[in-house]
Design an enzyme around this catalytic site. Structure first.
Site, PDB file in Angstrom:
ATOM      1  CG  ASN A   1      38.973  40.061  39.362  1.00 22.94           C
ATOM      2  OD1 ASN A   1      38.462  40.732  40.251  1.00 22.94           O
ATOM      3  ND2 ASN A   1      38.246  39.241  38.601  1.00 22.94           N
ATOM      4  CD  GLU A   2      35.746  37.041  40.925  1.00 19.08           C
ATOM      5  OE1 GLU A   2      35.529  36.173  40.052  1.00 19.08           O
ATOM      6  OE2 GLU A   2      34.835  37.771  41.378  1.00 19.08           O
TER       7      GLU A   2
ATOM      8  CG  ASN B   1      35.710  40.759  43.331  1.00 16.50           C
ATOM      9  OD1 ASN B   1      36.085  41.870  43.699  1.00 16.50           O
ATOM     10  ND2 ASN B   1      36.214  40.152  42.280  1.00 16.50           N
TER      11      ASN B   1
ATOM     12  CE1 TYR C   1      25.240  35.753  39.831  1.00 22.15           C
ATOM     13  CE2 TYR C   1      27.131  37.030  40.531  1.00 22.15           C
ATOM     14  CZ  TYR C   1      26.251  36.634  39.549  1.00 22.15           C
ATOM     15  OH  TYR C   1      26.384  37.131  38.263  1.00 22.15           O
TER      16      TYR C   1
ATOM     17  CD1 TRP D   1      30.224  43.221  38.080  1.00 26.43           C
ATOM     18  CD2 TRP D   1      32.236  44.201  38.143  1.00 26.43           C
ATOM     19  NE1 TRP D   1      30.912  42.816  36.974  1.00 26.43           N
ATOM     20  CE2 TRP D   1      32.146  43.403  36.979  1.00 26.43           C
ATOM     21  CE3 TRP D   1      33.390  44.924  38.371  1.00 26.43           C
ATOM     22  CZ2 TRP D   1      33.196  43.295  36.066  1.00 26.43           C
ATOM     23  CZ3 TRP D   1      34.423  44.815  37.471  1.00 26.43           C
ATOM     24  CH2 TRP D   1      34.328  44.001  36.341  1.00 26.43           C
TER      25      TRP D   1
ATOM     26  CE  LYS E   1      26.447  40.580  38.985  1.00 30.40           C
ATOM     27  NZ  LYS E   1      26.662  39.716  37.803  1.00 30.40           N
TER      28      LYS E   1
END
Length: 750
Positions: free
Chosen positions: A375-376, A430, A436, A509, A530
């Site tokens: 992930n990321e 994502n 953001y 998310w 969130k």
């Protein structure tokens, strides 16, 4: 026969010990498992929760155990590294805080024993996760058992697995089911008796064999078909010697086929089955990760009520209890390891061991369709070591499990042509455009662009969302943390994502607010807000019902804004969500008319005079709320950040001129604004990279990044980037910048 003894009760606990105890100290406190030693300090902000070693000790008398040849200690979750000691002797070490592991106690077991487990969640460079937006709760937070078995028994040593692997293969109307068992210390003459039972417990196939691998056929098989029919069979195996059963195990399984098509999304049993759902973290308010079975059941029921067809179980292995519930409720699952955010060259072996545990322990669950590699992890770009790590994991997944696919969750900054996107079978991103930075309407077109560039790579959205607390406004805007902006954001994303059938899966998310002790924002520190539901599971935010309107077959109507009562405007907007075709709204019993909406979102304009009781009616369903006319805005509804340098409502914003509250795109649309920020670029952006291109915190500032940053207000950009890059701005510096912006006229709107 196998005996499993629960060993949760009355453990002595301390964070102060300096050596392994030889007796239980009355200076230690006593706890029952599951237990988390960061349940409080891991959710209060400032990133100051205890990260170190804690000790659990318990007396163990052999005479209290059933008679057996071998005794295994089973630990179902201890975060993140742990050592097991019996009478001061270290028997085992384990790295990885989210999986089951076992220790053979037999050869060191005495008549009277002190069992000690040292659990360590301190920072290091070899065990994942080490950098992520959630709290790394310490503790023995799942069940501990002692498993008592014969010398010959089904395996208990291999990566915490169940000792049985079931692989169905659909053949027309039937299913050939391969059942493989793994026997430790097997002897000549022993046999295994295999049985498959249907949902009602009837035997549908059986055999007795000298082999540990057999194929049984289910005639006229009933398929596991997600929420529509989550049908489960049970495979049972008995290890037999001279007609005596030495050991027994079982595993539930489902028979189904699936594929993921780059144009048509997820296909289950030959039918298009859109995967639209949520991500889930496992923690709770005041409990951390120490959840009960009732907690897990409540979570799955809330997700099921939403109408979700899929869950991304982030960012680690979850409790076996929850995977079982996913099988039962028909939720399609993305399961992953915590290889997240920061690639550690010294952590490769840990990614391999955690993936082996994940697959070995969860192979039989029909709900799982993809293994998540990371992930990321490419947030800072991919290098050769990172790519090799992914190739090793990807190949290993396909070797261990030839029935499922692999995936990754890439982050916005990851370029569409990054080589690590070519490694897994399918990809998700994502994206937080509209929260953001960027705008909500950037999300769908971004995926269209990726789909056009990579027509043969199935693409999905693994994270999207925005934060909401009990703040309210009639003019929601990005970054205000209001429930109204969160509802607007998800309305927009639902319409964009759910109408793009090529997206193989979308995961909000997050389903629930969760602990993130490093966060100090939104007015309630220590959490990521969130979630569609609060961390205590007590309140479903309005956005929850937006998804229910699109996804659930359960008829309902929901009036938004129940916590937003006092309103200053003379005419106020009222939103209603429903999966029924028509909604009528009443104000103090007087009908304001009926509306239809293909998108399930119904908007009404309501005169705001005195106190008004609102009633929304759809078919036989109704919902009620109250609004009240006030002269001045109720400050209880306005975000006040704890420790904020500057709040947006404290900023001078003369009409027609720029301020810190304007978006970066508007500021940079003016010559004076560009010049002002060029003078600040060195400090704010981090200067130029190796090839001369502008960078921010190590990320190249390309067109996509600039577009995303353009959606931030200046204040929010400085606050978020300043925190991420550890660049501190004083109130005086920000006010001085605001004064300079106040001298620049806003660009003309087109």
């Amino acid at each position: 026969m196998r005996n499993i003894i629960n060993f949760n009760a009355k453990w002595a606990f301390t964070k102060l010990a300096t050596e392994i105890p030889t007796e239980i100290s009355n200076k230690w406190c006593f706890v029952n498992l599951p237990h988390c030693f960061n349940a409080i300090d891991g959710q209060d902000g400032d990133n100051d929760y205890y990260r170190g070693t804690a000790y659990y000790a318990k007396a163990l008398n052999k005479a209290d155990l059933p008679e057996a040849d071998r005794y295994y200690l089973e630990i179902r979750g201890a975060n993140s590294s742990a050592d097991v000691y019996l009478n001061g002797k270290c028997l085992a070490h384990h790295d990885g805080g989210y999986s089951t592991w076992r220790v053979d106690l037999t050869d060191s077991l005495e008549a009277v024993n002190i069992l000690t487990i040292a659990v360590d969640n301190s920072a290091n460079d070899r065990v994942y996760p080490q950098m992520a937006d959630f709290t790394f709760y310490g503790g023995i937070y799942r069940d501990v058992n002692i498993i008592c078995v014969n010398e010959s028994h089904f395996d208990l040593d291999y990566y915490g697995g169940p000792g049985i692997a079931v692989t169905p293969e659909i053949k027309g109307a039937d299913a050939d089911v391969t059942i493989e068992t793994f026997v430790t210390n097997g002897k000549m003459g022993q046999q295994v008796h295999y049985v498959i039972e249907d949902k009602e417990g009837n035997t549908v196939a059986e055999t007795t064999s000298n082999d540990t691998k057999v194929v049984l056929t289910i005639k006229d098989v009933t398929l596991w078909h997600g929420r529509k029919n989550p049908y489960l069979y049970t495979a049972k195996a008995e290890l037999i010697e001279n007609e005596t059963v030495l050991d027994n195990i079982s595993a539930r399984f489902g028979c189904r086929t699936f594929k993921i098509d780059p144009n048509n999304g997820f296909i289950l049993n030959g039918e298009e089955y859109p995967l639209r759902g949520v991500s889930r973290h496992q923690d709770r308010w005041g409990k951390g990760n120490a959840l009960s079975k009732e907690d897990h059941k409540e979570d799955i029921e809330l997700i099921y009520e939403l109408g979700a067809t899929t869950i991304r179980l982030a960012h680690y292995q979850h409790d076996q209890c929850f995977y079982d519930l996913c099988d039962e409720y028909g939720l399609v699952i993305w399961a992953e390891i915590p290889y997240i955010s920061k690639h550690m060259p010294t952590g490769r072996e840990n990614t391999i061991s955690q993936m082996k545990e994940l697959i070995t322990q969860n192979y039989n669950h029909p709900s799982i369709v993809v293994w998540g590699l990371s992930n990321e992890i490419g947030i800072g770009g991919s290098d050769d070591d990172l790519l090799e790590n992914h190739r090793i994991l990807n190949d290993m997944c396909h070797e261990m499990d030839k029935t499922r696919l692999t995936t990754i969750a890439a982050v916005s900054m990851c370029k569409m042509d990054d080589p690590y996107l070519q490694i897994p079978d399918v990809v998700s991103y994502n994206h937080y455009f509209g929260w953001y930075g960027g705008e909500t309407d950037m999300n769908g077109p971004w995926f269209d662009k990726f789909h056009k560039m990579h027509p043969n790579i199935p693409i999905g959205c693994s994270e999207y969302g925005c934060e909401a607390l009990n703040w309210h406004t009639s003019e929601p805007r990005q970054g205000d943390y209001t429930e109204e902006y969160q509802a607007y954001y998800h309305e927009e994303l639902i319409k964009q994502f759910f109408t793009r059938k090529y997206m193989w899966a979308t995961h909000v998310w997050n389903m629930f607010d969760f602990g993130a002790d490093a966060r100090n924002e939104g007015g309630e520190n220590g959490q990521n807000h969130k979630g569609l539901v609060t961390i205590d599971r007590k309140y479903k935010k309005d956005a929850f019902y937006a998804y229910k309107a699109w996804l659930s077959d359960e008829k309902f109507v929901h009036l938004c804004g129940k916590r937003y009562i006092d309103r200053v405007e003379d005419v106020t907007k009222v939103t209603v969500y429903s999966n029924l075709p028509e909604v009528e709204l009443f104000a103090n019993g007087v009908s304001l008319g009926k509306k239809t909406a293909d998108d399930h979102f119904f908007y009404f304009e309501v005169k705001n005079v005195g106190e008004t009781k609102l009633t929304a009616v759809a078919g036989e369903f109704k919902d009620e709320s109250v609004i009240r006319k006030v002269d001045t805005f109720n400050e209880e509804y306005r975000l006040k950040e704890k420790g904020a340098i500057l709040n947006w409502f404290d900023i001078d914003a003369p009409e027609g001129y720029l301020s810190l509250n304007d978006k970066m795109s508007d500021v940079l649309a003016t010559l004076q604004g560009k010049m002002l920020f060029m003078s600040l670029a060195g400090k704010l952006m981090g200067g130029k990279g190796k090839d001369g291109k502008m960078e921010a915190m190590g990320f190249e500032i390309g067109p996509d990044m600039m577009s995303m940053m353009g959606g931030f207000t200046v204040l929010r950009l400085f606050t978020l980037m300043g925190g991420m890059a550890d660049i501190k701005f004083t109130k005086e510096q920000l006010l001085d910048l605001n004064a300079k912006l106040n001298k620049i006229k806003k660009p003309k709107t087109k």
